[in-house]
Scaffold this motif. Sequence first.
Motif, PDB file in Angstrom:
ATOM      1  N   GLN A  45       2.069  -4.753  -6.388  1.00  0.00           N
ATOM      2  CA  GLN A  45       2.134  -6.196  -6.196  1.00  0.00           C
ATOM      3  C   GLN A  45       3.165  -6.785  -7.146  1.00  0.00           C
ATOM      4  OE1 GLN A  45      -1.826  -7.528  -7.153  1.00  0.00           O
ATOM      5  NE2 GLN A  45      -2.571  -7.150  -5.099  1.00  0.00           N
ATOM      6  N   ARG A  46       3.823  -7.855  -6.679  1.00  0.00           N
ATOM      7  CA  ARG A  46       4.735  -8.596  -7.557  1.00  0.00           C
ATOM      8  C   ARG A  46       4.029  -9.899  -7.913  1.00  0.00           C
ATOM      9  NH1 ARG A  46      10.232  -8.438  -8.288  1.00  0.00           N
ATOM     10  NH2 ARG A  46      10.465  -7.162  -6.448  1.00  0.00           N
ATOM     11  N   ILE A  47       3.739 -10.047  -9.211  1.00  0.00           N
ATOM     12  CA  ILE A  47       3.072 -11.252  -9.685  1.00  0.00           C
ATOM     13  C   ILE A  47       3.870 -11.779 -10.862  1.00  0.00           C
ATOM     14  CG2 ILE A  47       0.971 -12.218 -10.696  1.00  0.00           C
ATOM     15  CD1 ILE A  47      -0.591 -10.097  -9.143  1.00  0.00           C
ATOM     16  N   ARG A  48       4.314 -13.004 -10.747  1.00  0.00           N
ATOM     17  CA  ARG A  48       5.128 -13.656 -11.777  1.00  0.00           C
ATOM     18  C   ARG A  48       6.283 -12.769 -12.224  1.00  0.00           C
ATOM     19  NH1 ARG A  48      -0.011 -14.515 -13.994  1.00  0.00           N
ATOM     20  NH2 ARG A  48      -0.897 -16.432 -13.200  1.00  0.00           N
ATOM     21  N   ARG A  49       7.034 -12.284 -11.249  1.00  0.00           N
ATOM     22  CA  ARG A  49       8.233 -11.473 -11.476  1.00  0.00           C
ATOM     23  C   ARG A  49       7.947 -10.122 -12.135  1.00  0.00           C
ATOM     24  NH1 ARG A  49      13.055 -15.642 -13.077  1.00  0.00           N
ATOM     25  NH2 ARG A  49      12.622 -17.134 -11.430  1.00  0.00           N
ATOM     26  N   GLN A  50       6.703  -9.696 -12.118  1.00  0.00           N
ATOM     27  CA  GLN A  50       6.360  -8.384 -12.658  1.00  0.00           C
ATOM     28  C   GLN A  50       5.757  -7.543 -11.546  1.00  0.00           C
ATOM     29  OE1 GLN A  50       3.725  -8.962 -15.977  1.00  0.00           O
ATOM     30  NE2 GLN A  50       5.420  -9.001 -17.420  1.00  0.00           N
ATOM     31  N   LEU A  51       6.082  -6.253 -11.541  1.00  0.00           N
ATOM     32  CA  LEU A  51       5.491  -5.329 -10.587  1.00  0.00           C
ATOM     33  C   LEU A  51       4.244  -4.729 -11.218  1.00  0.00           C
ATOM     34  CD1 LEU A  51       8.630  -3.516  -9.167  1.00  0.00           C
ATOM     35  CD2 LEU A  51       7.246  -5.277  -8.077  1.00  0.00           C
ATOM     36  N   GLU A 103       0.829  -1.205   0.000  1.00  0.00           N
ATOM     37  CA  GLU A 103       0.000   0.000   0.000  1.00  0.00           C
ATOM     38  C   GLU A 103       0.865   1.257   0.000  1.00  0.00           C
ATOM     39  OE1 GLU A 103      -3.789  -1.939   2.414  1.00  0.00           O
ATOM     40  OE2 GLU A 103      -2.239  -0.855   3.521  1.00  0.00           O
ATOM     41  N   VAL A 104       1.933   1.230   0.772  1.00  0.00           N
ATOM     42  CA  VAL A 104       2.841   2.382   0.800  1.00  0.00           C
ATOM     43  C   VAL A 104       3.502   2.561  -0.566  1.00  0.00           C
ATOM     44  CG1 VAL A 104       4.970   3.291   1.798  1.00  0.00           C
ATOM     45  CG2 VAL A 104       3.241   2.277   3.285  1.00  0.00           C
ATOM     46  N   LEU A 105       3.947   1.469  -1.158  1.00  0.00           N
ATOM     47  CA  LEU A 105       4.608   1.547  -2.459  1.00  0.00           C
ATOM     48  C   LEU A 105       3.643   1.919  -3.581  1.00  0.00           C
ATOM     49  CD1 LEU A 105       6.955  -1.552  -2.154  1.00  0.00           C
ATOM     50  CD2 LEU A 105       7.589   0.855  -2.008  1.00  0.00           C
ATOM     51  N   GLY A 106       2.349   1.693  -3.359  1.00  0.00           N
ATOM     52  CA  GLY A 106       1.352   2.020  -4.373  1.00  0.00           C
ATOM     53  C   GLY A 106       0.808   3.427  -4.278  1.00  0.00           C
ATOM     54  N   LEU A 107       1.215   4.182  -3.267  1.00  0.00           N
ATOM     55  CA  LEU A 107       0.720   5.551  -3.125  1.00  0.00           C
ATOM     56  C   LEU A 107       1.150   6.414  -4.308  1.00  0.00           C
ATOM     57  CD1 LEU A 107       1.267   6.422   0.642  1.00  0.00           C
ATOM     58  CD2 LEU A 107      -0.901   6.172  -0.547  1.00  0.00           C
ATOM     59  N   ARG A 108       0.239   7.290  -4.716  1.00  0.00           N
ATOM     60  CA  ARG A 108       0.542   8.254  -5.771  1.00  0.00           C
ATOM     61  C   ARG A 108       0.443   9.640  -5.151  1.00  0.00           C
ATOM     62  NH1 ARG A 108      -4.197   6.925  -9.645  1.00  0.00           N
ATOM     63  NH2 ARG A 108      -5.166   7.313  -7.645  1.00  0.00           N
ATOM     64  N   TRP A 109       1.135  10.610  -5.712  1.00  0.00           N
ATOM     65  CA  TRP A 109       1.094  11.958  -5.147  1.00  0.00           C
ATOM     66  C   TRP A 109      -0.311  12.525  -5.184  1.00  0.00           C
ATOM     67  CZ3 TRP A 109       4.121  13.536  -1.722  1.00  0.00           C
ATOM     68  CH2 TRP A 109       5.466  13.176  -1.734  1.00  0.00           C
ATOM     69  N   GLU A 110      -1.106  12.140  -6.180  1.00  0.00           N
ATOM     70  CA  GLU A 110      -2.473  12.649  -6.243  1.00  0.00           C
ATOM     71  C   GLU A 110      -3.349  12.093  -5.120  1.00  0.00           C
ATOM     72  OE1 GLU A 110      -4.091   9.822  -9.827  1.00  0.00           O
ATOM     73  OE2 GLU A 110      -2.378  11.134 -10.165  1.00  0.00           O
ATOM     74  N   ASP A 111      -2.880  11.047  -4.434  1.00  0.00           N
ATOM     75  CA  ASP A 111      -3.617  10.482  -3.302  1.00  0.00           C
ATOM     76  C   ASP A 111      -3.241  11.149  -1.979  1.00  0.00           C
ATOM     77  OD1 ASP A 111      -4.768   8.638  -5.043  1.00  0.00           O
ATOM     78  OD2 ASP A 111      -3.178   7.165  -4.697  1.00  0.00           O
ATOM     79  N   VAL A 112      -2.266  12.032  -2.013  1.00  0.00           N
ATOM     80  CA  VAL A 112      -1.779  12.689  -0.797  1.00  0.00           C
ATOM     81  C   VAL A 112      -2.122  14.173  -0.869  1.00  0.00           C
ATOM     82  CG1 VAL A 112       0.268  13.210   0.580  1.00  0.00           C
ATOM     83  CG2 VAL A 112       0.121  11.043  -0.651  1.00  0.00           C
ATOM     84  N   ASP A 113      -2.845  14.664   0.147  1.00  0.00           N
ATOM     85  CA  ASP A 113      -3.160  16.088   0.251  1.00  0.00           C
ATOM     86  C   ASP A 113      -2.443  16.618   1.485  1.00  0.00           C
ATOM     87  OD1 ASP A 113      -4.170  18.625   0.456  1.00  0.00           O
ATOM     88  OD2 ASP A 113      -6.275  18.032   0.296  1.00  0.00           O
ATOM     89  N   ILE A 148      -6.982  -1.187  -5.249  1.00  0.00           N
ATOM     90  CA  ILE A 148      -7.505  -2.090  -4.234  1.00  0.00           C
ATOM     91  C   ILE A 148      -9.027  -2.009  -4.224  1.00  0.00           C
ATOM     92  CG2 ILE A 148      -5.430  -2.053  -2.828  1.00  0.00           C
ATOM     93  CD1 ILE A 148      -6.740  -0.111  -0.953  1.00  0.00           C
ATOM     94  N   ALA A 149      -9.677  -3.011  -3.669  1.00  0.00           N
ATOM     95  CA  ALA A 149     -11.133  -3.108  -3.722  1.00  0.00           C
ATOM     96  C   ALA A 149     -11.813  -1.919  -3.041  1.00  0.00           C
ATOM     97  CB  ALA A 149     -11.588  -4.416  -3.088  1.00  0.00           C
ATOM     98  N   VAL A 150     -11.338  -1.556  -1.859  1.00  0.00           N
ATOM     99  CA  VAL A 150     -11.965  -0.469  -1.101  1.00  0.00           C
ATOM    100  C   VAL A 150     -10.907   0.575  -0.794  1.00  0.00           C
ATOM    101  CG1 VAL A 150     -13.191   0.134   1.012  1.00  0.00           C
ATOM    102  CG2 VAL A 150     -13.611  -2.073  -0.077  1.00  0.00           C
TER     103      VAL A 150
END
Length: 173
Positions: A134-140, A111-121, A145-147
């Motif tokens: 997420q790392r899935i099959r060696r890909q980032l 969640e921390v690594l997925g933060l975008r600047w537009e999500d931070v005020d 997220i759902a909620v």
Amino acid sequence: MPGDITNTTDGHRSDNRWQFVSVPATAEERTERTARDAWTTLRAALNNAVRDELLTRNPAALLRVAKPRPRKTRPWSADEVRQFLESARAEGDPLYAAYVLILVLGLRRGEVLGLRWEDVDLTAGQLAVAYQLQRIRRQLLHRQIAVTMNIYSEATSAATQAALKRLGEQFGT
């Protein structure tokens, strides 16, 4: 104190910030783990000898070594968290804001690594956790997220807001 850089006996520098990382607590745990590790290494070496036809069979494969009990992790105390964060801040650790978000707000690493600047005020002290990395099959993958979790200034501490502002200054946003 954590964060002190000291010289070890072999002349290398050592960062003591990570002194709280879990190690087996008792001599019995260390012995079980050491025996298992030695057996695993020996078995692998003898498997190579069998493969190279130096041995006809692997005698280590006949042994049964007990699996060590899972390590019981001890969560950090509030004082240990404070010491760690103070050390990271004092040293200018580039991951300081991530440490604060994880340890103070309880966000997961993805969640921390997925933060975008537009999500931070920064002015309103709001944070929207809408994506995770997420790392899935060696890909980032950067996935929604759902909620979406909205974290408002009442829930964020002064330390969290200061860490985010510092990160914003670091990246010029």
